[in-house]
Enzyme design. Structure first.
Site, PDB file in Angstrom:
ATOM      1  N   SER A 167       0.793  -1.228   0.000  1.00 48.52           N
ATOM      2  CA  SER A 167       0.000   0.000   0.000  1.00 48.52           C
ATOM      3  C   SER A 167       0.824   1.275   0.000  1.00 48.52           C
ATOM      4  O   SER A 167       0.414   2.268  -0.577  1.00 48.52           O
ATOM      5  CB  SER A 167      -0.933   0.007   1.205  1.00 48.52           C
ATOM      6  OG  SER A 167      -0.190  -0.051   2.403  1.00 48.52           O
TER       7      SER A 167
ATOM      8  N   HIS B 246      -4.999  -3.806  -2.483  1.00 45.14           N
ATOM      9  CA  HIS B 246      -4.701  -2.722  -3.430  1.00 45.14           C
ATOM     10  C   HIS B 246      -4.570  -3.208  -4.872  1.00 45.14           C
ATOM     11  O   HIS B 246      -4.389  -2.399  -5.774  1.00 45.14           O
ATOM     12  CB  HIS B 246      -3.429  -1.984  -3.006  1.00 45.14           C
ATOM     13  CG  HIS B 246      -3.617  -1.191  -1.746  1.00 45.14           C
ATOM     14  ND1 HIS B 246      -4.014   0.124  -1.740  1.00 45.14           N
ATOM     15  CD2 HIS B 246      -3.507  -1.555  -0.448  1.00 45.14           C
ATOM     16  CE1 HIS B 246      -4.125   0.553  -0.490  1.00 45.14           C
ATOM     17  NE2 HIS B 246      -3.817  -0.451   0.313  1.00 45.14           N
TER      18      HIS B 246
ATOM     19  N   LYS C 154     -11.684  -0.320  -1.537  1.00 48.57           N
ATOM     20  CA  LYS C 154     -10.789   0.353  -2.477  1.00 48.57           C
ATOM     21  C   LYS C 154     -11.430   0.299  -3.868  1.00 48.57           C
ATOM     22  O   LYS C 154     -12.340   1.070  -4.142  1.00 48.57           O
ATOM     23  CB  LYS C 154      -9.398  -0.249  -2.373  1.00 48.57           C
ATOM     24  CG  LYS C 154      -8.856   0.031  -0.961  1.00 48.57           C
ATOM     25  CD  LYS C 154      -7.518  -0.514  -0.656  1.00 48.57           C
ATOM     26  CE  LYS C 154      -7.012   0.022   0.668  1.00 48.57           C
ATOM     27  NZ  LYS C 154      -7.791  -0.372   1.849  1.00 48.57           N
TER      28      LYS C 154
END
Lengths: 90, 410
Positions: free
Chosen positions: B187, B216, B247
């Site tokens: 990240s 991610h 996300k």
């Protein structure tokens, strides 16, 4: 088990811990049993990781993260390392 | 008299020394009005959002909004219960089924956040006689999860398969299962795990499992957005995939998928699954709708990567030091914490929001101005971000005792 070989082995472990630690000793303080990693040696989490990895390589052992919270001083690390060496290498 | 909060004195002192001057506090930002996936009003300023991990920009996708609206009306604002009590609705099961089909695994469990997914799985899957071998740069939720469990925890050097190999070799003679824990994209710096090397090491030893946190990389990597395992064509070699809906999927929630036949047993044992309320029906419905958009999101991924390349090369050309390879996370390394804070404030005053990440929460104790891109960013917005970075670097030269070279961050 006789006391003699175990004492010899623990001398080796102590010497190895101090030898590796000396290469990370940026503050130049004397390394004694009571020397504290955070306060006296200014170790942060990154340096702890690098130091433990070097110690693992030097002695060919695995030092689990689990033992670290209980270790504040050099003496405590020597004792914990001796125990791991005994378990791993007999 | 000692006060209960005295123990936070050093934390307070650090906060005060960094941001206690009354200036804009990077850790207390208020989005006064969210205008779109890429813009918000912060105070009176229209601000480009370049630090929201909203990689595909699905937070306002019409299909997901509609699904959420419908579920909200049909099933109410919340489940008011745990998954193991009254909190499993047909929507939760449908979402788990959708995850199985999307990621090609036999079983899926949905958790209330990505953080709780890691706490659940990592604290429960491995026991006192087992070993976790985790990448040193893993996220805090992974550190917290393994600490909550009983397994022996061994860290290996970040993205170093040879170091992992060495550590597995030392453990080879010990009984117990070994679980390797990595992330698809890390990240903070946006770098990818060397999955092929890690899988090769894994295959050398017995009783070794691999878990990858695709927080991610889900939606970002792979033709269909299934993350690093898809991109590397190694999906069958990853035993457990953890992910988040907060996300690319644009809402909140977490999951773990696996084809292990006993996987569903975790539902009976994971405390952060049992003792927390399940996701509200509207969130579950939007997650499911967005997952379909992720799978069909090839064009979004192309736009995202184009934006990433543009920001990366623009900042690089200005002389900034960037961490990691080209990815939707573009992290600018600041030479010291104080410059990082001043720089962040310059960016926010210039109408650009990024994340300020400080040691010790960062790899190599970097101070980072961490940007994350969105497929919905326009070329003009990306260029504006670059322009504001350049302006702030220039303006900081005016500060006393800041030699230009240092302020240029590298």
């Amino acid at each position: 088990m006789s006391a003699e070989p175990s004492d010899g082995a623990s001398q080796d472990v102590r010497a190895a811990v101090l030898e590796v630690l000396q290469t990370f000793n940026k503050t130049g303080v004397n390394l004694e049993d009571g020397t504290r990693f955070t306060e006296d040696l200014n170790f942060d989490s990154l340096l702890v990781m690098e130091f433990i990895a070097a110690l693992e390589d030097r002695l060919d052992i695995s030092v689990p993260l689990n033992v670290l919270p209980d270790i504040e001083t050099v003496g405590q690390l020597v004792v914990a390392t001796e125990q791991i060496v005994r378990e791993e290498h007999g | 008299m000692a006060d209960l909060f005295d123990r936070f004195e050093s934390l307070l002192a650090r906060r005060d020394s960094l941001v206690g001057d009354g200036g804009h506090d990077p850790f207390q930002v208020e989005m006064d009005e969210v205008l779109s996936q890429t813009e918000a009003m912060i105070g009176n300023r229209r601000t480009i959002l370049a630090g929201t991990n909203n990689y595909l920009g699905l937070t306002f996708a019409p299909e997901s909004l509609q699904a959420a609206h419908d579920a909200l009306e049909a099933a109410g604002t919340g489940t008011t219960g745990s998954r193991v009590a009254n909190g499993t609705y047909s929507g939760h099961k449908a979402l788990e089924q959708a995850l199985c089909s999307f990621l090609g695994k036999d079983h899926a469990i949905v958790f209330s956040t990505g953080y709780l997914a890691n706490l659940s799985v990592l604290s429960t899957l491995v026991g006192p006689d087992d070993y976790i071998l985790m990448d040193a740069d893993c996220h805090a939720s992974i550190y917290d999860g393994v600490r909550m469990g009983d397994a022996q925890i061994i860290r290996f050097k970040h993205n170093d398969a040879a170091d992992l190999d060495k550590r597995l070799a030392r453990l080879a003679k010990k009984p117990g299962n070994k679980l390797i824990v990595i992330e698809g994209i890390y990240s903070m710096l946006g770098d990818k795990a060397p999955l092929d090397d890690i899988v090769a090491v894994k295959k050398k030893y017995d009783d070794v499992y691999l878990l990858s946190d695709e927080a991610h990389s889900l939606g970002v990597l792979g033709r269909y957005g299934r993350g690093l395992p898809e991109e590397a064509d190694l999906e069958d070699d990853v035993d457990f995939i953890v992910g988040t809906f907060s996300k690319s999927v644009g809402t909140v929630g977490g999951f773990c998928v696996s084809s292990h036949p006993q996987f569903d047993l975790l539902r009976l044992a994971c405390r952060p699954y049992i003792f927390t309320a399940s996701l509200p029906p509207s969130v579950v419905a939007s997650a499911k709708a967005s997952l379909e958009l992720v799978e069909k999101g090839g064009a979004l991924r192309k736009r995202l990567m184009r934006n990433a390349e543009r920001l990366h090369s623009g900042l690089s050309a200005l002389g900034f030091t960037l961490g990691g390879e080209i990815s939707p996370v573009v992290a600018v390394v600041a030479p010291e914490v104080e410059i990082g804070v001043a720089f962040w404030r310059g960016l926010i005053d210039g109408g650009v929001y990024v994340n300020l990440a400080l040691p010790p929460a960062t790899p190599q104790n970097f101070t980072l101005l961490r940007c994350s891109l969105c497929a919905a960013h326009t070329t003009e917005q990306v260029d504006r971000i670059i322009e504001v970075f350049a302006d702030v670097a220039d303006s900081l030269v005016m500060l006393p005792k800041q030699p230009k070279k240092k302020v240029a961050l590298g």
